[in-house]
Design an enzyme around this catalytic site. Sequence first.
Site, PDB file in Angstrom:
ATOM      1  N   SER A  32       0.859  -1.191   0.000  1.00 42.56           N
ATOM      2  CA  SER A  32       0.000   0.000   0.000  1.00 42.56           C
ATOM      3  C   SER A  32       0.889   1.233   0.000  1.00 42.56           C
ATOM      4  CB  SER A  32      -0.886   0.077   1.251  1.00 42.56           C
ATOM      5  OG  SER A  32      -1.632   1.293   1.243  1.00 42.56           O
ATOM      6  N   TYR A  59      -7.026   6.198   2.414  1.00 43.15           N
ATOM      7  CA  TYR A  59      -6.111   5.300   3.133  1.00 43.15           C
ATOM      8  C   TYR A  59      -6.784   4.778   4.402  1.00 43.15           C
ATOM      9  CZ  TYR A  59      -1.670   3.830   5.361  1.00 43.15           C
ATOM     10  OH  TYR A  59      -0.650   3.129   5.962  1.00 43.15           O
TER      11      TYR A  59
END
Length: 315
Positions: free
Chosen positions: A76, A146
């Site tokens: 990520s 996020y």
Amino acid sequence: MARILITGGAGFIGSHLCESFLDRGDEVLCMDNFSTGARENVADFLSHPRFTFVDHNVTGYLQVDGPIDAILHFASPASPVDYMDMPIQTLKVGSIGTHNALGLAKAKNARFLLASTSEVYGDPLERPQKEDYWGNVNPIGPRGVYDEAKRFAEALTMAYHRSHGLNTRIVRIFNTYGPRMRINDGRVVPNFIRQALQGEPLTVYGTGEQTRSFLYIEDLIRGLHRLLEVEYHQPVNLGNPHETTVLQFAQRILALTGSKSSIVFRPLPEDDPRVRQPDITRAEEKLGWEPHVQLDEGLSRTIDYFRGRLQGSTP
Ligand code: UDP
């Protein structure tokens, strides 16, 4: 010897994980698509007989031959600048990527460790943050891509644990720093160190009164290995409870680098959390873990690393 898959294995934390498993004698499959990871982070391992690099985006279907004992899902973007630049990829890797990684773990009967984040607490109304705090997140703000991706990833991980009996772990990682961070990733540690070393002004956002707590990478890696060893499925904070304001942090960097740079103030990014400090009681009790590396020591090692990078050689 165990066979370990690390997604995001060419990233800052991922590459240190790869190295730690190689050092333990395990076999490492490192998956990355270099969206924020870097080839040079794993360059030293490529010739290692127990290391395999898989160039793949974890949001695509995952196929890995042979057994896998554990999957550590670290893929990520993690810097606010990166995830705001790549909002859809960030949402996809946290959702579809986590689903794929969990599905593979289920198929291989592998242990699964999710890299979650202190961002699940958003702009917290409690301080320090304990794992049972549910957080204060703006789902549609710029950081929501996020925060919500990681919150979804936690929910999905718990669902696989409850529904399929998957042997899962969730770590909530607080600000971590050290060698192999990308010098231009936009986060405060590389920004301030680069600015200090190049004689540029240090850019403090807002008034600099917002707080963070910085954990050295070596301490994090030790905590992750402990977490994999224990049978514990609830989230665990790993971070350094020593809290500092961003302005104090800038002053520390100036002192440690001996830089004559000035400090300038820039607008605070939207939804920038005002405080962040982990309560690590759970990690102490369940893992027998606490940080060992003092801030000045860890920063000195990190400054040496960035100095080497800026001079064109990796120390
Ligand atoms: N920050 C700053 N100057 C910079 C980069 C970041 O003052 O050049 C601040 C940022 O606003 C935040 C803190 O430093 O309050 C930590 O930011 P970072 O991007 O490292 O990650 P975050 O902790 O916000 O996820």
